[in-house]
Design an enzyme around this catalytic site. Structure first.
Site, short mmCIF file in Angstrom:
data_model
loop_
_atom_site.label_atom_id
_atom_site.label_comp_id
_atom_site.label_asym_id
_atom_site.label_seq_id
_atom_site.Cartn_x
_atom_site.Cartn_y
_atom_site.Cartn_z
N GLU A 173 3.14 1.60 14.48
CA GLU A 173 3.94 0.96 15.54
C GLU A 173 4.32 -0.47 15.13
O GLU A 173 4.39 -1.38 15.95
CB GLU A 173 3.13 0.97 16.84
CG GLU A 173 3.93 0.89 18.12
CD GLU A 173 4.78 2.11 18.40
OE1 GLU A 173 4.36 3.24 18.09
OE2 GLU A 173 5.90 1.90 18.93
C1 LIG Z 1 -1.81 7.91 10.80
C2 LIG Z 1 -0.41 7.40 10.90
C3 LIG Z 1 0.39 7.79 11.97
C4 LIG Z 1 1.72 7.37 12.04
N1 LIG Z 1 2.52 7.84 13.05
C5 LIG Z 1 3.87 7.63 12.97
C6 LIG Z 1 4.79 8.31 13.84
O1 LIG Z 1 4.38 9.07 14.72
N2 LIG Z 1 6.11 8.11 13.67
C7 LIG Z 1 6.62 7.30 12.69
O2 LIG Z 1 7.83 7.18 12.57
N3 LIG Z 1 5.77 6.61 11.87
C8 LIG Z 1 4.43 6.77 11.97
N4 LIG Z 1 3.58 6.13 11.10
C9 LIG Z 1 4.13 5.21 10.11
C10 LIG Z 1 3.79 3.75 10.39
O3 LIG Z 1 4.46 3.30 11.52
C11 LIG Z 1 4.14 2.96 9.10
O4 LIG Z 1 3.18 3.32 8.14
C12 LIG Z 1 4.16 1.47 9.33
O5 LIG Z 1 5.24 1.12 10.14
C13 LIG Z 1 4.25 0.67 8.02
O6 LIG Z 1 5.23 1.18 7.16
P1 LIG Z 1 4.88 1.49 5.63
O7 LIG Z 1 3.65 2.33 5.64
O8 LIG Z 1 6.07 2.05 4.95
O9 LIG Z 1 4.49 0.09 5.01
P2 LIG Z 1 5.50 -0.97 4.34
O10 LIG Z 1 6.66 -1.19 5.24
O11 LIG Z 1 5.77 -0.58 2.94
O12 LIG Z 1 4.62 -2.30 4.35
C14 LIG Z 1 3.63 -2.59 3.36
C15 LIG Z 1 3.06 -3.99 3.64
O13 LIG Z 1 4.10 -4.98 3.49
C16 LIG Z 1 4.20 -5.75 4.66
N5 LIG Z 1 5.62 -6.09 4.89
C17 LIG Z 1 6.69 -5.27 4.85
N6 LIG Z 1 7.81 -5.95 5.14
C18 LIG Z 1 7.46 -7.21 5.37
C19 LIG Z 1 8.15 -8.39 5.74
N7 LIG Z 1 9.47 -8.39 5.98
N8 LIG Z 1 7.44 -9.54 5.87
C20 LIG Z 1 6.11 -9.55 5.71
N9 LIG Z 1 5.40 -8.48 5.36
C21 LIG Z 1 6.05 -7.31 5.19
C22 LIG Z 1 3.64 -4.89 5.78
O14 LIG Z 1 3.16 -5.67 6.87
C23 LIG Z 1 2.52 -4.16 5.05
O15 LIG Z 1 1.38 -4.97 5.02
C24 LIG Z 1 2.23 6.50 11.05
C25 LIG Z 1 1.42 6.08 9.98
C26 LIG Z 1 0.13 6.55 9.89
C27 LIG Z 1 -0.68 6.15 8.69
#
Ligand SMILES: Cc1cc2nc3c(=O)[nH]c(=O)nc-3n(C[C@H](O)[C@H](O)[C@H](O)COP(=O)(O)OP(=O)(O)OC[C@H]3O[C@@H](n4cnc5c(N)ncnc54)[C@H](O)[C@@H]3O)c2cc1C
Length: 596
Positions: A442
């Site tokens: 989220e």
């Molecule tokens: C168990 C689980 C359930 C989930 N359920 C859902 C769901 O139902 N629907 C759905 O759509 N998604 C879902 N997600 C996905 C979840 O919302 C994402 O994993 C999350 O938003 C982060 O995206 P990412 O994993 O691609 O990380 P990334 O976006 O790659 O981020 C990696 C790191 O970089 C940091 N970062 C990225 N951009 C910036 C910035 N501009 N400035 C500073 N820091 C930054 C982030 O804070 C993080 O620490 C789920 C994930 C899990 C693991």
């Protein structure tokens, strides 16, 4: 392992004594038609019964069994299907839903309490009703009347569940770069093609149909976040008469093996030209999702707190029973070989810190829920605008602060158990594993902090911050002559001044140095959260002080003493946070990438 018991007394205390939410409901005519205190209390009572009696007992087994994937089908752990049926029979998915389409229309101040019990009892399971309620919210706010009429009643009833499809393998935080596409067809539908990952409850065997809300791009959509649209894509197509038709061309490719919330399915969803329908306007999909997210993000904060409450309940019980060493002041239980560990100051520090976060956090989430209710139901435009500003400002704090502290509290609960907290038996290690995701999904907590500092505080040049600061300052002024509050108002006013100074400082820095926002944001959110919880603790004192003298149960006196601990040991952390923030971004940005 102590069985989770919904903390009804604490919930009633916050709702009725700290905030007097029935008076709020009565002041909002549209809401007053829908809810009265007796109905609300009966709902709480029933929610406590179901969450403690049906969902909590499945929590451990769900973690051990997990969901199973086989050729696109997902089987849930034993007991989940029956428990989901209980949720359907009670209509719990639609508790806060629009009554025009079969929802119960209950206020967020009440729904938030149900959410706490649901998530505290069984977070993996609780995600199913939570995501369905979130999908309903987006559909209700942005869908056409036809879509709403066709889908909402069965989603509110829970016969169909909802899922949210945002994330893709290469696009999580940055949804502007998603690749899923939607091509218009000759009728009013679209062909949706792409892969979504991490979709919670994207596939399962508990509901008859699953309604996916999916972000995708139309042909020739502008690049970036302004080119994203929202689509409703059902697992089974729905006939004109509401019956289920053929299977849509979408499937679950696999489910993740993961650290916690193992009872829930986290799905890879493949959309292969699946039929979908546009929700809201073309290219406004992200905005549509954000309407829903203020509600959901508070819900995720509540998950953090719900897990922390579960951890506290069992740590408290363990600390009273586990005997180890003598109290520093001499033996307290001479009949035993050692004293219960609750005599030790450090064990008390852990339990009190947990209490400080959990009980203060419960008040804070109810405070935010109040603003959500006002923003939705107030007839007076100025009051609504004020509430919308408060919601915008406080939502990232509720999401990130309550989940960061939720993990802290669960780790403390685990620590109270010593080595017994590390092994499976007592349930503490599961809570630590389960709650960890709340900091990530989220929108990661780092992104929440940027939203608070960058978009809300600096973006409004401090105007949104002023709304909260004024609310706190008014409270301090109005209660200045209350003797019970006197010991707290001065340090609270000092904490507010500290937060205001830092806010002004960072706004000033941001104009000269773009890195200063990101360098300050996480600590700023912590500083904000600790100050806001200080405010909540004074509200708690105000409610408890009038009852404390006649209190033989320890309920109210316990609140007063915990408030004292919060002000002595937790609020002072704002001093070091403020100092750290003032050091600016230099030391953070000084290293070249290879120097890491
Ligand atoms: C168990 C689980 C359930 C989930 N359920 C859902 C769901 O139902 N629907 C759905 O759509 N998604 C879902 N997600 C996905 C979840 O919302 C994402 O994993 C999350 O938003 C982060 O995206 P990412 O994993 O691609 O990380 P990334 O976006 O790659 O981020 C990696 C790191 O970089 C940091 N970062 C990225 N951009 C910036 C910035 N501009 N400035 C500073 N820091 C930054 C982030 O804070 C993080 O620490 C789920 C994930 C899990 C693991």
């Amino acid at each position: 392992m102590a069985d989770y018991q919904a903390p009804l007394r604490d919930i009633r205390f916050v709702m009725n004594e700290v905030f007097d939410v029935p008076s709020l409901w009565a002041s909002l005519p549209k809401l007053a038609e829908q809810v009265d205190p007796e109905t609300a209390d009966a709902i709480l009572e029933e929610a406590a019964k179901i969450t403690s009696g049906v969902l909590a007992p499945l929590n451990r087994e769900g973690d051990e069994q997990g969901c199973k994937w086989n050729d696109g089908e997902v089987t849930t752990p034993d007991g989940y299907r029956e428990a989901y049926q209980t949720i359907v029979e009670g209509g719990w998915n639609g508790l806060g839903g629009n009554p025009d389409f079969g929802g119960m229309g209950m206020p967020k101040t009440l729904v938030a309490q149900f959410e706490e019990m649901l998530q505290g009892a069984n977070m993996a399971f609780g995600l199913a009703p939570m995501l369905t309620a979130g999908a309903c919210l987006a559909l209700d706010a942005h869908g056409s009347e036809e879509l709403k009429g066709k889908y909402l009643p069965s989603m509110y009833s829970g016969v169909w569940s909802g899922a949210m499809g945002l994330t893709e393998p290469h696009a999580g935080t940055d949804l502007g770069i998603i690749r899923t596409k939607a091509e218009p067809q000759d009728d009013d539908s679209y062909k949706v093609t792409g892969t979504k990952i991490f979709i919670t409850w994207g596939e399962h065997d508990m509901a008859e149909n699953i309604i996916h809300l999916v972000l995708a791009k139309l042909p020739d959509a502008p690049k970036g976040p302004k080119g994203i649209s929202l689509f409703l894509v059902p697992k089974f197509l729905v006939n004109e008469d509401g019956t289920l038709g053929e299977r849509n061309s979408l499937s679950c490719g696999s489910i993740e093996k993961k650290m916690g919330i193992k009872g829930s399915a986290t799905c890879v969803m493949n959309f292969d030209g699946a039929r979908g329908w546009l929700v809201g306007e073309p290219n406004k999909g992200l905005a549509a999702m954000f309407t829903m997210m203020n509600y959901e993000r508070l819900g995720v904060g509540i998950q953090g707190m719900g897990a922390a409450e579960a951890s506290l309940q069992s740590a408290r019980e363990y600390a009273l029973e586990r005997i180890q060493s003598r109290a520093p002041t001499g033996a307290q239980h001479k009949d035993k070989v050692a004293d219960p560990i609750i005599v030790h100051p450090d064990v008390r520090r852990m339990l009190l810190t947990m209490k400080g976060y959990v009980e203060g956090g419960r008040a804070f989430s109810t405070y935010v829920a109040q603003w959500l209710d006002i923003s939705k139901y107030a007839e007076d435009g100025d009051r609504r605008v004020l509430a919308e500003g408060m919601v915008a400002l406080l939502t990232p704090v509720a999401k990130a602060f309550l989940t960061d502290r939720g993990l802290d509290a669960c780790v403390l609960g685990q620590q109270v158990f010593g080595g017994h907290g590390y092994v499976r038996e007592w349930g503490q290690e599961q809570l630590v594993r389960d709650v960890r995701i709340t900091q990530i999904y989220e929108g990661t907590n780092g992104i929440q902090a940027l939203d608070l500092m960058g978009r809300k505080v600096v973006g409004s040049q401090g105007k949104l911050y002023e709304l909260f600061a004024e609310d706190m300052a008014d409270f301090i002024e109005q209660n200045a002559s209350d003797p019970a509050l006197r010991p707290y108002l001065e340090p609270l006013a000092a904490a507010l001044e500290r937060l205001s100074d830092v806010t002004e400082h960072v706004i000033g820095q941001a104009a000269q140095n773009p890195d200063s926002i990101g360098a300050a944001s996480v600590e700023y959110l912590d500083l904000f959260g600790l100050t806001a919880l200080g405010y909540m603790w004074v509200k708690i004192v105000k409610a408890a002080a009038v009852k404390a003298e006649a209190d033989t149960s320890g309920f109210y006196t316990g609140k007063l003493k915990t408030a004292r601990f919060y002000f002595d040991r937790m609020l002072p952390k704002t001093v070091s946070l403020a100092e750290s923030i003032r050091s600016g971004s230099d030391s953070m940005m000084a290293l070249h990438a290879q120097e890491f």
